[in-house]
Scaffold this motif. Sequence first.
Motif, PDB file in Angstrom:
ATOM      1  N   ILE A  38      15.256   2.417  -3.150  1.00  0.00           N
ATOM      2  CA  ILE A  38      15.627   1.730  -4.394  1.00  0.00           C
ATOM      3  C   ILE A  38      14.408   1.036  -5.000  1.00  0.00           C
ATOM      4  N   ALA A  39      13.564   0.416  -4.146  1.00  0.00           N
ATOM      5  CA  ALA A  39      12.358  -0.239  -4.637  1.00  0.00           C
ATOM      6  C   ALA A  39      11.460   0.764  -5.354  1.00  0.00           C
ATOM      7  N   HIS A  40      11.291   1.922  -4.774  1.00  0.00           N
ATOM      8  CA  HIS A  40      10.403   2.921  -5.385  1.00  0.00           C
ATOM      9  C   HIS A  40      11.007   3.489  -6.660  1.00  0.00           C
ATOM     10  N   VAL A  41      12.330   3.658  -6.690  1.00  0.00           N
ATOM     11  CA  VAL A  41      12.985   4.123  -7.916  1.00  0.00           C
ATOM     12  C   VAL A  41      12.742   3.142  -9.056  1.00  0.00           C
ATOM     13  N   LEU A  42      12.757   1.825  -8.710  1.00  0.00           N
ATOM     14  CA  LEU A  42      12.547   0.788  -9.718  1.00  0.00           C
ATOM     15  C   LEU A  42      11.071   0.443  -9.903  1.00  0.00           C
ATOM     16  N   ASP A  43      10.211   1.236  -9.296  1.00  0.00           N
ATOM     17  CA  ASP A  43       8.766   1.037  -9.397  1.00  0.00           C
ATOM     18  C   ASP A  43       8.347  -0.317  -8.808  1.00  0.00           C
ATOM     19  N   LYS A  44       8.960  -0.684  -7.671  1.00  0.00           N
ATOM     20  CA  LYS A  44       8.614  -1.910  -6.957  1.00  0.00           C
ATOM     21  C   LYS A  44       8.001  -1.538  -5.611  1.00  0.00           C
ATOM     22  N   LYS A  45       7.432  -2.512  -4.949  1.00  0.00           N
ATOM     23  CA  LYS A  45       6.874  -2.327  -3.616  1.00  0.00           C
ATOM     24  C   LYS A  45       7.820  -2.918  -2.586  1.00  0.00           C
ATOM     25  N   SER A  46       7.842  -2.316  -1.406  1.00  0.00           N
ATOM     26  CA  SER A  46       8.702  -2.820  -0.323  1.00  0.00           C
ATOM     27  C   SER A  46       7.843  -3.442   0.765  1.00  0.00           C
ATOM     28  N   ILE A  47       8.379  -4.552   1.357  1.00  0.00           N
ATOM     29  CA  ILE A  47       7.710  -5.247   2.452  1.00  0.00           C
ATOM     30  C   ILE A  47       8.730  -5.433   3.567  1.00  0.00           C
ATOM     31  N   ALA A  48       8.394  -5.003   4.756  1.00  0.00           N
ATOM     32  CA  ALA A  48       9.297  -5.165   5.910  1.00  0.00           C
ATOM     33  C   ALA A  48       8.891  -6.414   6.688  1.00  0.00           C
ATOM     34  N   GLU A  49       9.819  -7.348   6.825  1.00  0.00           N
ATOM     35  CA  GLU A  49       9.556  -8.584   7.556  1.00  0.00           C
ATOM     36  C   GLU A  49       9.746  -8.372   9.059  1.00  0.00           C
ATOM     37  N   ARG A  50       9.142  -9.278   9.823  1.00  0.00           N
ATOM     38  CA  ARG A  50       9.342  -9.345  11.283  1.00  0.00           C
ATOM     39  C   ARG A  50       9.070  -8.004  11.967  1.00  0.00           C
ATOM     40  N   THR A  51       7.959  -7.400  11.624  1.00  0.00           N
ATOM     41  CA  THR A  51       7.543  -6.175  12.303  1.00  0.00           C
ATOM     42  C   THR A  51       6.777  -6.590  13.560  1.00  0.00           C
ATOM     43  N   GLU A  52       7.408  -6.415  14.698  1.00  0.00           N
ATOM     44  CA  GLU A  52       6.884  -6.998  15.924  1.00  0.00           C
ATOM     45  C   GLU A  52       6.139  -5.995  16.810  1.00  0.00           C
ATOM     46  N   THR A  53       6.455  -4.703  16.709  1.00  0.00           N
ATOM     47  CA  THR A  53       5.893  -3.731  17.650  1.00  0.00           C
ATOM     48  C   THR A  53       5.236  -2.581  16.885  1.00  0.00           C
ATOM     49  N   GLU A  54       4.387  -1.870  17.592  1.00  0.00           N
ATOM     50  CA  GLU A  54       3.737  -0.708  17.002  1.00  0.00           C
ATOM     51  C   GLU A  54       4.765   0.384  16.699  1.00  0.00           C
ATOM     52  N   ARG A  55       5.797   0.486  17.542  1.00  0.00           N
ATOM     53  CA  ARG A  55       6.859   1.474  17.304  1.00  0.00           C
ATOM     54  C   ARG A  55       7.548   1.200  15.969  1.00  0.00           C
ATOM     55  N   GLU A  56       7.822  -0.084  15.700  1.00  0.00           N
ATOM     56  CA  GLU A  56       8.452  -0.440  14.423  1.00  0.00           C
ATOM     57  C   GLU A  56       7.512  -0.132  13.263  1.00  0.00           C
ATOM     58  N   ARG A  57       6.218  -0.375  13.429  1.00  0.00           N
ATOM     59  CA  ARG A  57       5.251  -0.096  12.358  1.00  0.00           C
ATOM     60  C   ARG A  57       5.222   1.397  12.041  1.00  0.00           C
ATOM     61  N   GLN A  58       5.210   2.223  13.084  1.00  0.00           N
ATOM     62  CA  GLN A  58       5.185   3.658  12.879  1.00  0.00           C
ATOM     63  C   GLN A  58       6.469   4.140  12.190  1.00  0.00           C
ATOM     64  N   ALA A  59       7.607   3.556  12.579  1.00  0.00           N
ATOM     65  CA  ALA A  59       8.876   3.940  11.956  1.00  0.00           C
ATOM     66  C   ALA A  59       8.886   3.576  10.476  1.00  0.00           C
ATOM     67  N   LEU A  60       8.364   2.404  10.155  1.00  0.00           N
ATOM     68  CA  LEU A  60       8.311   1.974   8.755  1.00  0.00           C
ATOM     69  C   LEU A  60       7.361   2.856   7.946  1.00  0.00           C
ATOM     70  N   LEU A  61       6.255   3.194   8.567  1.00  0.00           N
ATOM     71  CA  LEU A  61       5.306   4.082   7.896  1.00  0.00           C
ATOM     72  C   LEU A  61       5.952   5.427   7.596  1.00  0.00           C
ATOM     73  N   ALA A  62       6.727   5.940   8.555  1.00  0.00           N
ATOM     74  CA  ALA A  62       7.398   7.229   8.367  1.00  0.00           C
ATOM     75  C   ALA A  62       8.428   7.158   7.244  1.00  0.00           C
ATOM     76  N   LEU A  63       9.064   5.982   7.069  1.00  0.00           N
ATOM     77  CA  LEU A  63      10.053   5.821   5.999  1.00  0.00           C
ATOM     78  C   LEU A  63       9.402   5.633   4.636  1.00  0.00           C
ATOM     79  N   GLY A  64       8.101   5.394   4.599  1.00  0.00           N
ATOM     80  CA  GLY A  64       7.400   5.211   3.334  1.00  0.00           C
ATOM     81  C   GLY A  64       7.363   3.775   2.849  1.00  0.00           C
ATOM     82  N   VAL A  65       7.658   2.807   3.742  1.00  0.00           N
ATOM     83  CA  VAL A  65       7.589   1.389   3.367  1.00  0.00           C
ATOM     84  C   VAL A  65       6.135   1.048   3.062  1.00  0.00           C
ATOM     85  N   ASP A  66       5.949   0.198   2.040  1.00  0.00           N
ATOM     86  CA  ASP A  66       4.588  -0.081   1.564  1.00  0.00           C
ATOM     87  C   ASP A  66       3.840  -1.097   2.421  1.00  0.00           C
ATOM     88  N   TYR A  67       4.514  -2.222   2.771  1.00  0.00           N
ATOM     89  CA  TYR A  67       3.845  -3.300   3.504  1.00  0.00           C
ATOM     90  C   TYR A  67       4.733  -3.740   4.660  1.00  0.00           C
TER      91      TYR A  67
END
Length: 731
Positions: free
Chosen positions: A677-706
């Motif tokens: 939805i953020a990308h459709v509206l031309d916004k950036k997404s930020i994922a809070e409380r990213t604690e592990t490298e596994r979570e970072r990789q998962a977010l990267l795979a989903l296309g989350v920006d920050y």
Amino acid sequence: MRRAAVFVVLVALYVAGGGYSTLLIDGPGQVALFWPASGVALAGVVRYGLRWAWFVPLGGLLVHLLFDPVPPAFLFWSLTSNFVGVLVGAWLVLRGPVTDPLTVRFGLRALAGGLAMALVSAGVGTFGMQQAGIITMPQVPASAFRWLLGDLLGVTSVAPAVMLALGRGHPRLQPPEGSAYGPESEKLLWNVALVASFLLMAWGGSLGGPYALGLVALPLGVLVWSAIRFSPMHTGLAIAVTMLLIAGMAGFGLAGYPAPTQARDGLNLLAFLIVVSSLPMMLAFAMHQQRVTAERLTQRATIDPLTGLYNRNAFEDLVRRDVAGTTAPMALAYVDLDHFKLINDTASHVAGDAVIRGVAGVLQAHRHPDDLLARTGGDEFALLLRNCTAMVAEDRLRTMLRAIEGYRCGWDRQMLATTASAGLIAFQPGQGDFAQLLSQADAACFTAKEQGGNRVCLASVDGGELLDRTAAMRWVVRIREALEDDALELYCQSIAPLRPEANGGRHFEILLRLRDPRSGELMMPGMFMPAAERFHLGNRIDREVVLRTLDWLERHPKEAASVAVCSVNLCGEAIGDEGFLGFLTDRLRRTAFPPDRLCFELTETSAVRDLARAQRFINQLRALGCRFALDDFGTGFCSFNYLRALDVDYFKIDGSFVRDMDSSPLALAVVRSINEIAHVLDKKSIAERTETERERQALLALGVDYAQGYVFDRPTPIDDYFGVRRDEAAA
């Protein structure tokens, strides 16, 4: 009918005083040694006004007809002298205020009026005696002095008692409430002492000797005792009886006291008795003034001047005393008017005071006779319900709240109304001290307000929720101390791009910590921000954070130049506060730090709560270049419909969804949806409380920006984050 009865009483007293005086006349052509009727005359005219002075010549005529026949040529002068004398004396007394006659000032003015009365009466009377052939010209001075002093003694000895007797029931002539007068046992002892002083004086006089009259000091001492320990009325009556007795003993030559045969002896005796009768009465007035002043000071210290109820200090003292002296169940209530500020703001504070007085009257009228009511300040009241269970106390309070709801106060062609909330705690003596109980009742009252007001909330001594609220109130005190002591500390945590960016500047969020001024402990926002927002301190904290952040960046221009985006959290209260918006706008216009590098984070729930105001807030700051992020996004569930209305730059995905991505398909779907939805509206997404490298990789795979969390860095003091302390140490 009552006025006629009073007139008859005054005439009767005047005749009785005149009849007594005729018995003290030595013989034809002599002036009475003592004229108590003058005291009756002055007291009656001062009490009821100059129009009442006609009872004086009427009483004088009856005295001459019944007790003291005089030549017809002197009758006119006799009646005229008393009538004109009392008019002059009473006029002088009534020229000043008579609002408080039990004062030394009024007593001195009355004494001056009595002296003027005696001078006029003596002048006219002795002139008439000479004209009527009763006395010769050489006898005029001595007769005039004797007449003057006899009238003056009548004023000093009889007028106070008559004045106070005529004023019974008049509020200005009553003793103050709670006066520390002597008890009945002391009064009985005083009566014995007065009679004993009379007997000793008579016994001493019967022994003879030139100084026998000095024994008058015995009753004088007893009169002083009365002036100090008893009411002015008691002292006035005692003086009248004592002077009548002493004058009679001297006039009749009783108990060995020779009657004054020489003019000089009579004048000395009268002057002595005038002093003896005046001093105790003046002392009684002075003691009365002291008691009135003490009562007023006590009232000022214990009574609320607006409502006449007990104030907080007096209420606390009375409650402590009650709790210590009983074992019966009790309840303590805290009553607070709902939205009372609206009345002050729209109708004026004077109207607000009128409403408070009216509500106090309603509470007073509906309280149980045994209950104790006080105004503790502002629009708040406290109530101690004695010998009362929780259920009964709750019923009584509900009755009071219904009465307040039905109360209407007319003001400036409008009807003012209000409601009230009440907190109630039932307890047994010994279950808690006053401060703790009142705090619990106050917390319960706050809960009643949060639930909509106009209701009673019942607390228990060990109630968990209310104890939590009391703890929150204590947090408010600590927060205010921290703000005053400059104990807030800024921390920074990076917001890292998940894919490389051309702009390599710092992107971080300002986080807040509170250093407890007492213990030095560093406290996280989760410990104090809920209490701050509940008690409307979030706005003040936001101001402090903005000021500190901009001040730091302005003091460190080199570090500020490396900043790409600096994010600052704002509470929901700030969005709706025009004053905060004005403060923020003014500060941003004066800062050297570029506003387009500032990003203000608003929580989703606070933004959606008042969408129009949130958008207006965003638009005004966007005009200065500021950016915005929607924080904790996804927790509102229904907020997706409002995304087009909120012109923000970033959607911050709530950390609870990021944390549960591995274990919850729903959480993973929410993260994916928000990012899309953020990308459709031309916004950036930020994922809070990213604690592990596994979570970072998962977010990267989903296309989350920050992403933001411990996988990148932990919150760090702002100086350490920018290496300021390290650089300063190296330099």
